[in-house]
Design an enzyme around this catalytic site. Sequence first.
Site, PDB file in Angstrom:
ATOM      1  N   GLU A 183     -17.227  36.917  42.517  1.00  0.00           N
ATOM      2  CA  GLU A 183     -18.569  37.523  42.568  1.00  0.00           C
ATOM      3  C   GLU A 183     -19.085  37.718  43.998  1.00  0.00           C
ATOM      4  O   GLU A 183     -20.276  37.567  44.250  1.00  0.00           O
ATOM      5  CB  GLU A 183     -19.573  36.670  41.793  1.00  0.00           C
ATOM      6  CG  GLU A 183     -19.337  36.633  40.311  1.00  0.00           C
ATOM      7  CD  GLU A 183     -20.521  36.052  39.548  1.00  0.00           C
ATOM      8  OE1 GLU A 183     -21.287  35.281  40.154  1.00  0.00           O
ATOM      9  OE2 GLU A 183     -20.681  36.386  38.373  1.00  0.00           O
ATOM     10  N   GLU A 252     -16.429  37.231  32.571  1.00  0.00           N
ATOM     11  CA  GLU A 252     -17.329  36.135  32.185  1.00  0.00           C
ATOM     12  C   GLU A 252     -18.386  36.654  31.226  1.00  0.00           C
ATOM     13  O   GLU A 252     -19.354  37.292  31.638  1.00  0.00           O
ATOM     14  CB  GLU A 252     -18.030  35.522  33.402  1.00  0.00           C
ATOM     15  CG  GLU A 252     -17.114  34.728  34.294  1.00  0.00           C
ATOM     16  CD  GLU A 252     -17.854  34.071  35.463  1.00  0.00           C
ATOM     17  OE1 GLU A 252     -19.074  33.842  35.366  1.00  0.00           O
ATOM     18  OE2 GLU A 252     -17.187  33.798  36.475  1.00  0.00           O
TER      19      GLU A 252
HETATM   20  C1  GAL Z   1     -21.194  33.111  37.552  1.00  0.00           C
HETATM   21  C2  GAL Z   1     -20.062  32.420  38.288  1.00  0.00           C
HETATM   22  C3  GAL Z   1     -19.471  31.288  37.450  1.00  0.00           C
HETATM   23  C4  GAL Z   1     -20.583  30.427  36.914  1.00  0.00           C
HETATM   24  C5  GAL Z   1     -21.540  31.276  36.125  1.00  0.00           C
HETATM   25  C6  GAL Z   1     -22.703  30.526  35.525  1.00  0.00           C
HETATM   26  O1  GAL Z   1     -21.990  33.829  38.412  1.00  0.00           O
HETATM   27  O2  GAL Z   1     -19.044  33.335  38.588  1.00  0.00           O
HETATM   28  O3  GAL Z   1     -18.598  30.539  38.239  1.00  0.00           O
HETATM   29  O4  GAL Z   1     -21.228  29.820  37.975  1.00  0.00           O
HETATM   30  O5  GAL Z   1     -22.108  32.230  36.956  1.00  0.00           O
HETATM   31  O6  GAL Z   1     -22.250  29.554  34.661  1.00  0.00           O
END
Ligand code: GAL
Length: 762
Positions: A183, A252
Amino acid sequence: MASKEILLLVLCWGLVVLATTSFGANVTYDHRAVVIGGKRRVLISGSIHYPRSTPEMWPDLIQKSKDGGLDVIETYVFWNLHEPVRNQYNFEGRYDLVKFVKLVAEAGLYVHLRIGPYVCAEWNYGGFPLWLHFIPGIQFRTDNEPFKAEMQRFTAKIVDMMKQEKLYASQGGPIILSQIENEYGNIDSAYGAAGKSYIKWAAGMALSLDTGVPWVMCQQSDAPDPIINTCNGFYCDQFTPNSNNKPKMWTENWSGWFLSFGGAVPYRPVEDLAFAVARFFQRGGTFQNYYMYHGGTNFDRTSGGPFISTSYDYDAPLDEYGLIRQPKWGHLKDLHKAIKLCEAALVATDPTYPSLGPNLEATVYKTGSGLCSAFLANIGTNSDVTVKFNGNSYLLPAWSVSILPDCKNVVFNTAKVCLVSCIMIFSYTNIKADEPLLEDGSKTVLHVQSLGHALHAFINGKLVAFAGSGYGSSSNAKVTVDFPIALAPGKNTFDLLSLTVGLQNYGAFYEKTGAGITGPVQLKGSGNGTNIDLSSQQWTYQTTFDAPAGSEPVAIDFTGMGKGEAWVNGQSIGRYWPTYVSQNGGCTDPCNYRGAYSSNKCLKNCGKPSQSLYHVPRSWLKSSGNTLVLFEEIGGDPTKISFVTKQLGSSLCSHVTDSHPLPVDMWGSDSKIQRKPGPVLSLECPNPNQVISSIKFASFGTPLGTCGSFSRGRCSSARSLSSLLLQACVGSKSCSIGVSVNTFGDPCKGVMKSLAVEASCT
Ligand code: GAL
């Protein structure tokens, strides 16, 4: 009686074929999908972070992921665990990455290895080892030579290790994808031109390692070719990759959200999660990963910050203890089957979008060879709508997607959950502790400023009475405290104990945030400001206990204690802080799933401790003579500590409306032959050695409540449902019954009816 009316289905247990571990495939990609061994694939993935559980738990977690319909397990690699001291590596026990990857392969699943090595992940310092901070001239995550040298060294180390073990798909192993950085695109503007050149360097460096499988960068719209830029978020249906030659991938999909000490417990309704997934595949996606599928536990001092709790449950389909969370797990499993029924059409072509009306969307994947799959969405948040599609009518509940693998029959609707929730039971046992904790003190003002995160003041060896502690919060970690104290005549000793609750893990230049006492530290009202040396003071309590009987997961209930860290047989189970209570307002349980989800939309547990139960993995316990060591900072009463086991209750529930689609399991390749009239309610005991022993509740009509508290509604069939269900279910491990007026009679014509059942298993 009525045996013909009962659709009794015997679940056949096929021979479990042990998957072989030979993947041996070339992995590439094109505009539509990741291509494995020359075949485009629809892939369902889920995150399990290996150090957030134990090696003893891994096989079960992986199997439950496979049973839930996953194809891929995704994990980050945690640099600070593997290289706690520069050039001294640790890949043992919970840190045994190779073992974890091999176990995933043995289950026949693929791996997405997100090396980072910056990982965020609510992990201490975002995964960076602290020694990195002290390298002269270093600046993290930018075009900085000392940083790039260390990042390259560690990334290459991991890639070499995987190669040596032949774990890349190109070598016959399970790893089909790798990620570099994490990110960075969310924060790169803060780094200017140096950020741009850093990302080019990171891409080139990763590619030079020659893994033979594609690399991805998430949230990086300028990811250089051939690196695939992917999406993270609660919804990614609107995302498009930066080249028409790259597939639409979601790395994600946040299945819930993380908990902070001082916060209420977040959860994400499964109707909304399923909606987001279905929308993504509807709009051309072919790879989707649940972050997290199993969240687990931030053991030791691994939690990031500030203020990330020890539990990383995340409201994931597998709960912190590795137990199946219903109805989330089961509803998503059905969703995955529905999506897989569309796979051939999804990978064969781009979709078309015939118009359906405002807030509605039809998407059709139709090939020249006669394949046709469709998705119908109602993205309105208020009204259910009946739509016409290909000459047929379909009722689309608000904020839902229906999936039609043959462009005609609905096999799944994201809002229609069969509510199969097994009640979870906590059993408590008390332990004896040896001694009481602190007493008090009082007056004059000791002023202390700190960057955070928590602070305790002691005078003459005693915690300052009434207000001896201060702490920040997840949104503002800083602490400024004025401690009222009383000085004794003569020499006085001050001790300030400063604590971190997870080092910052996110944001531009986050490594510079810092923590700890900055000063000034002053004695006010006693003449001149006084500087005081810092030293720490600690109370250690040791107590022995026997493990709770059985094999269920174990937790400690720390209610009655203050704040500290706990070790069981020498293993840190993490920080405990049951006295940090969440705010009173803002909770909604149940929460209206219709409309866009955000991390504070659905909260539970307001006004209560953010976390009172702390996981102790079974494998860390002996049957008797276990040692619990507590480092208690504030004070509490160890006699109040109890041990808890978490088990699936003996109750199981299902609730199905007469408009639910037929269970997706009953959908065959020849849909015309397989299709039975009407929806079906299925019950299955959670443990393989149980059978259904009694029917506690059954009502067909408009039953109310949820599992454990069902009651009859205004409309209820007069027929004796219990005896129908008794005949169909009792004595069996599982059973199914058609939900229709043919079986139960029609107690209220023209009203949508449902069947709710609660049964017991023994
Ligand atoms: C994203 C990040 C993950 C985790 C998630 C929130 O932005 O890539 O590693 O932190 O947010 O759980």
